[in-house]
Scaffold this active site. Structure first.
Site, PDB file in Angstrom:
ATOM      1  N   LYS A  95       0.859  -1.194   0.000  1.00  0.00           N
ATOM      2  CA  LYS A  95       0.000   0.000   0.000  1.00  0.00           C
ATOM      3  C   LYS A  95       0.892   1.240   0.000  1.00  0.00           C
ATOM      4  O   LYS A  95       1.810   1.366   0.824  1.00  0.00           O
ATOM      5  CB  LYS A  95      -0.888  -0.048   1.245  1.00  0.00           C
ATOM      6  CG  LYS A  95      -2.163   0.732   1.151  1.00  0.00           C
ATOM      7  CD  LYS A  95      -3.065   0.380   2.339  1.00  0.00           C
ATOM      8  CE  LYS A  95      -4.281   1.261   2.392  1.00  0.00           C
ATOM      9  NZ  LYS A  95      -5.015   1.067   3.649  1.00  0.00           N
TER      10      LYS A  95
HETATM   11  O1  G3P Z   1      -9.161   2.321   4.680  1.00  0.00           O
HETATM   12  C1  G3P Z   1      -8.953   3.608   5.116  1.00  0.00           C
HETATM   13  C2  G3P Z   1      -9.685   3.825   6.375  1.00  0.00           C
HETATM   14  O2  G3P Z   1      -9.056   3.118   7.391  1.00  0.00           O
HETATM   15  C3  G3P Z   1      -9.845   5.231   6.750  1.00  0.00           C
HETATM   16  O3  G3P Z   1     -11.051   5.278   7.418  1.00  0.00           O
HETATM   17  O4  G3P Z   1     -12.728   6.193   8.905  1.00  0.00           O
HETATM   18  O5  G3P Z   1     -10.281   6.686   9.289  1.00  0.00           O
HETATM   19  O6  G3P Z   1     -11.504   7.721   7.386  1.00  0.00           O
HETATM   20  P1  G3P Z   1     -11.402   6.541   8.302  1.00  0.00           P
END
Ligand code: G3P
Length: 218
Positions: free
Chosen positions: A83
């Site tokens: 990634k």
């Molecule tokens: O896959 C990316 C994710 O972990 C981000 O999620 O909710 O932190 O924006 P969030």
């Protein structure tokens, strides 16, 4: 649509594998830090538990470091997907891995142009961040739909991996606009199966059957 769990908690992963619904796992440095683990050890543990793609993110910001870390991550198991952040350096690293036949997930995508460049750099997956687009007042699902359209226009094979999904409605919308994959926190995975009318209907069925005095095997 492939469903990935977005977590670095090994028990959260193991406990949700039995129905064969989890196609892979995505992690990021924040999730691994929250789990209190090292990146290499935790990615190895996850790869032991899961056969499908496991995204493991580099923390270097220069292409040399990204390639070095990514190669080490890719050596952990054949299902590791390296990634990389959607930066100019990340796209060079993406090209390097694509030429070496190593799978990549280009993350932190917030625009169609970024997704277009990720596809041109040979990314296996691109991760648009729906929830964070919405946090900033934008249209996260619209972004997914626009990327789908552009990829289809030109036949790009990069898979759209909807990320930063905060609830079941996001998953439905990602599926509706034709995303190839969605990565979701374990809590959202559990919410996908639950419906109050399922619980209510089941309670009625069981009560009615109980009134007959028979068992399920009679
Ligand atoms: O896959 C990316 C994710 O972990 C981000 O999620 O909710 O932190 O924006 P969030």
């Amino acid at each position: 649509m492939q469903i990935f769990l977005d977590t670095a908690e090994i028990e959260d992963i193991r406990s949700r594998l039995d129905a064969g619904l989890v196609d892979g796992v995505t992690t990021n440095p924040s999730l691994i830090a929250k789990a209190g683990a090292g990146i290499f050890e935790r990615v190895a543990e996850i790869c032991d538990a899961v056969d499908g793609p496991v995204s493991a993110e580099v923390v270097a910001t220069e292409v040399g470091g990204m390639v070095e870390e990514g190669k080490r991550l890719a050596a952990i198991a054949p299902n590791v997907v390296v990634k990389l952040p959607l930066t100019a350096q990340g796209l060079i690293a993406c090209r390097t891995f694509a030429e070496a036949g190593i799978q990549t997930n280009v993350t932190l995508c917030f625009s169609v142009n970024q997704a277009l460049l990720a596809a041109k750099a040979g990314a296996s997956y691109v991760s648009p961040f729906v929830g964070r687009v919405e946090d900033a007042g934008g249209d996260g699902i619209g972004l997914l739909a626009d990327i789908r359209q552009v990829y289809d226009n030109f036949g790009y094979e990069t898979e759209i991996l909807a990320a930063s999904l905060r609830g079941p409605a996001h998953v439905e919308a990602a599926a509706s606009v034709g995303c190839d994959a969605a990565t979701i926190p374990p809590k959202v995975f559990d919410q996908m199966v639950a419906h109050p009318l399922t619980d209510k209907g089941l309670a009625t069925f069981l009560k009615d059957w109980e009134s007959t005095g028979r068992t399920g095997l009679d």
